[in-house]
Design an enzyme around this catalytic site. Structure first.
Site, mmCIF file in Angstrom:
data_model
loop_
_atom_site.group_PDB
_atom_site.id
_atom_site.type_symbol
_atom_site.label_atom_id
_atom_site.label_comp_id
_atom_site.label_asym_id
_atom_site.label_seq_id
_atom_site.Cartn_x
_atom_site.Cartn_y
_atom_site.Cartn_z
ATOM 1 N N HIS A 1 0.908 -1.141 -0.007
ATOM 2 C CA HIS A 1 0.225 -0.118 0.212
ATOM 3 C C HIS A 1 0.746 1.257 0.244
ATOM 4 C CE1 HIS A 1 -2.957 2.860 1.753
ATOM 5 N NE2 HIS A 1 -3.584 2.056 1.173
ATOM 6 N N LYS B 1 -10.272 0.021 10.407
ATOM 7 C CA LYS B 1 -10.510 -1.294 9.885
ATOM 8 C C LYS B 1 -11.016 -2.675 10.331
ATOM 9 C CE LYS B 1 -7.110 -0.003 5.927
ATOM 10 N NZ LYS B 1 -8.170 0.307 4.935
ATOM 11 N N ASP C 1 3.173 -4.454 7.340
ATOM 12 C CA ASP C 1 2.067 -3.849 8.256
ATOM 13 C C ASP C 1 0.697 -4.627 7.846
ATOM 14 O OD1 ASP C 1 -0.676 -2.080 7.660
ATOM 15 O OD2 ASP C 1 0.176 -1.836 5.244
ATOM 16 N N CYS D 1 -4.786 2.703 -4.327
ATOM 17 C CA CYS D 1 -3.174 3.189 -2.747
ATOM 18 C C CYS D 1 -1.959 2.271 -3.128
ATOM 19 C CB CYS D 1 -3.883 3.177 -1.385
ATOM 20 S SG CYS D 1 -5.048 4.262 -0.992
ATOM 21 N N GLN E 1 -4.793 -5.377 7.210
ATOM 22 C CA GLN E 1 -5.410 -6.224 6.705
ATOM 23 C C GLN E 1 -5.693 -7.565 7.232
ATOM 24 O OE1 GLN E 1 -7.861 -5.259 4.435
ATOM 25 N NE2 GLN E 1 -6.991 -3.184 4.039
#
Lengths: 128, 430
Positions: free
Chosen positions: B134, B241, B215, B387, B218
């Protein structure tokens, strides 16, 4: 219905069979802009007659139906017009040309071609 | 009562109807049709339990934290710090002082780039990223290497969106100059679940001094994540999220790193002692939480963790896997539709990106046009480059449509999506 407004037959026809898509060698004016939201890219190339009147205008690029159809219709529309007239074009002129009233999120798609056009004719002063 | 009827019982035994009743927004009508929210990778919806926790804070114990000795301040501080403990336990991070509250995952990565990167990365050093990052895990590193004269390298992906990282390939990328390897746990476009534990151990074998940032934006909302098992140096994710409010994110970093790192922002809260000419820094994690933090957001995130823990992250993952398998099957039946990412649902999260293409394989309905038409049927999807513009270049597409699931989604909603896609194809005469 929204899609009836956004995707009316005539607009789709222009998108699928655009008249003014293409590239020209040695254009007098050229600009390329992209819409970071969609990734739409529109390049506009203009050949002038006598340095003032648009003889030929073509666009290239890729993106959604609205941005590409709008670019084609605008390119077609400005042929034969002089730069003074073109400078006066406003957002509403483009929306009238495209014949839709997009949602706020899609407005940028419809108006990208106008931004590219204004960018292209800005160069005129610097070139001549 | 939510508008979508839940016919098929999920294998997890979760009562989806009951879960849906916790999310007031699912009662909304969009253009006269029930909302079908399939944009969860962008942000999730919020249950009453989270919304109420925020309202409760503002109505009943609103005060600044770590300041006053009055009752309200003590209550607010207690709730704020309780959330930190909840986060640490939720991701099995061990010592909760390793959990820093920030605004979002982007800020967490910028914090690491600024506070750790500027001190530890020198001219000629290398940062290794991947082709599926991202922008939030790319742009801060671009700025840093440009400033310091360091270099970025990228782990490539294969045609199904999996990292190409066999031992000999990785050996060429991880060198003695590699100071940091930063990669996503789950791709926001491809859904690929990267084998993070294996990647971490392979990197450490090749260069034990290289630091590793993951990261997890998600991943944490959708599956069990154990920091102590993965063993990264930095791990970041965001609250919104995972049923929590916007404006709160988390940086996990190893204690010894946080202690050595310089502060990011400076001002109140992050100091121990201030004189006119100099100051000393507060203890971790508060050294990195300058100014009044997003107290309501942190409390809301705590409520979101309680909610998810109540359902069980194994169940969340199973439910989404079931939906993903069903969606991949149904999408495969649609002519002219191509999907991206791994075919095996075991290797992907609840994210499916796709395009409608012509016979030459070129995108025939731009994802934005598709999303507009789906919206007219009440179906919220994401479209665009997500993104991840460099990834779009690797896949050789201008953009993609994306659906992404959460605990409140159902197979019936996927059926409505498929009908809406067919409608879009009809409008575009395909």
């Amino acid at each position: 219905m929204i899609e009836d407004l956004l995707y009316r037959e005539e607009l789709l026809e222009v998108f699928q069979n655009p008249k003014n898509r293409g590239k020209i060698a040695n254009p007098d004016l050229e600009a390329k802009l992209l819409n970071p939201l969609c990734g739409d890219v529109v390049t506009l190339q203009i050949k002038l007659n006598g340095g003032k009147v648009v003889q030929k205008a073509v666009f290239s690029g890729n993106g959604c139906a609205i941005s590409q159809a709008s670019a084609s219709l605008l390119a077609e529309n400005i042929e034969g017009k002089n730069l003074e007239q073109i400078r006066k074009l406003k957002s509403n002129d483009i929306l009238a040309l495209v014949g839709i009233n997009p949602t706020p999120a899609r407005m940028k798609c419809a108006l990208l071609s106008l931004d590219v056009l204004m960018e292209a004719i800005k160069q005129n002063g610097s070139k001549s | 009562m939510s508008a979508t009827v839940v016919k098929q019982k999920p294998k997890t035994g979760l009562n989806i109807r009951k879960i849906r009743a916790d999310f007031p927004i699912l009662n909304r009508k969009i253009h006269g049709k029930p909302l079908i929210y399939l944009d969860n990778a962008a942000t999730s919806q919020k249950p009453n339990q989270v919304i109420d926790s925020i309202v409760d804070y503002y109505k009943n114990y609103n005060a600044n934290v770590h300041r006053g000795v009055h009752t309200l301040s003590e209550e607010a501080t207690e709730a704020y710090e309780a959330s930190r403990k909840k986060v640490a336990d939720f991701i099995n991070a061990g010592d909760s002082r390793q959990v820093v509250f920030v605004k979002n995952a982007t800020e967490a990565i910028n914090l690491v780039a600024y506070s750790w990167g500027r001190t530890n990365i020198k001219k000629g050093d290398e940062i290794l990223l991947t082709d599926m990052e991202h922008h939030s895990n790319l742009v801060p590193w671009q700025r840093l290497v440009n400033e310091l004269g360091a270099k970025l390298k990228f782990i490539p992906i294969d045609e199904r969106g999996q990292l190409q990282m066999s031992k000999d390939k990785l050996q060429k990328l991880v060198t003695s100059k590699t100071k940091l390897v930063a990669f996503t746990h789950v791709s926001n476009v491809l859904g690929t679940i990267n084998p993070v534990k294996r990647i971490v151990s392979d990197i450490r074998n090749l260069n034990p001094d290289a630091k590793i940032l993951i990261d997890g934006s998600q991943a944490v909302p959708h599956m069990t994540v154990s920091i102590q098992s993965i063993n990264p140096d930095f791990y970041v994710f965001t609250g919104h999220k995972m049923l929590g409010p916007t404006g709160v994110g988390v940086l996990y970093a190893k204690k010894e790193l946080l202690e050595k790192m310089d502060p990011f922002l400076s001002g109140g809260e992050m100091i121990l002692e201030v004189e006119k000419e100099k100051s000393s820094w507060n203890y971790i994690p508060w050294k990195f939480e300058a100014g009044t933090p997003n107290i309501a957001g942190v409390i809301g995130l705590g409520a979101a963790i309680d909610y998810l823990s109540g359902i069980g992250m194994k169940n969340v993952r199973e439910h989404e896997k079931e939906l993903t398998i069903y969606a991949l099957e149904e999408l495969a039946r649609v002519n002219n539709l191509v999907t991206y990412g791994p075919e095996d649902a075991e290797r992907r999260g609840g994210v499916v990106s796709f395009n409608i293409v012509n016979e030459k394989g070129k995108v025939a309905i731009h994802p934005h046009d598709l999303a507009s038409i789906l919206d007219s049927e009440g179906v919220a999807t994401r479209s665009g480059h997500h993104c991840a513009q460099p990834l779009m270049k690797v896949l050789d597409i201008p953009a993609a449509a994306r659906i992404s699931f959460y605990i409140y989604n159902t197979k019936e909603e996927i059926d409505i999506l498929i009908t809406a896609i067919e409608k879009a194809k009809k409008i575009f005469r395909l």
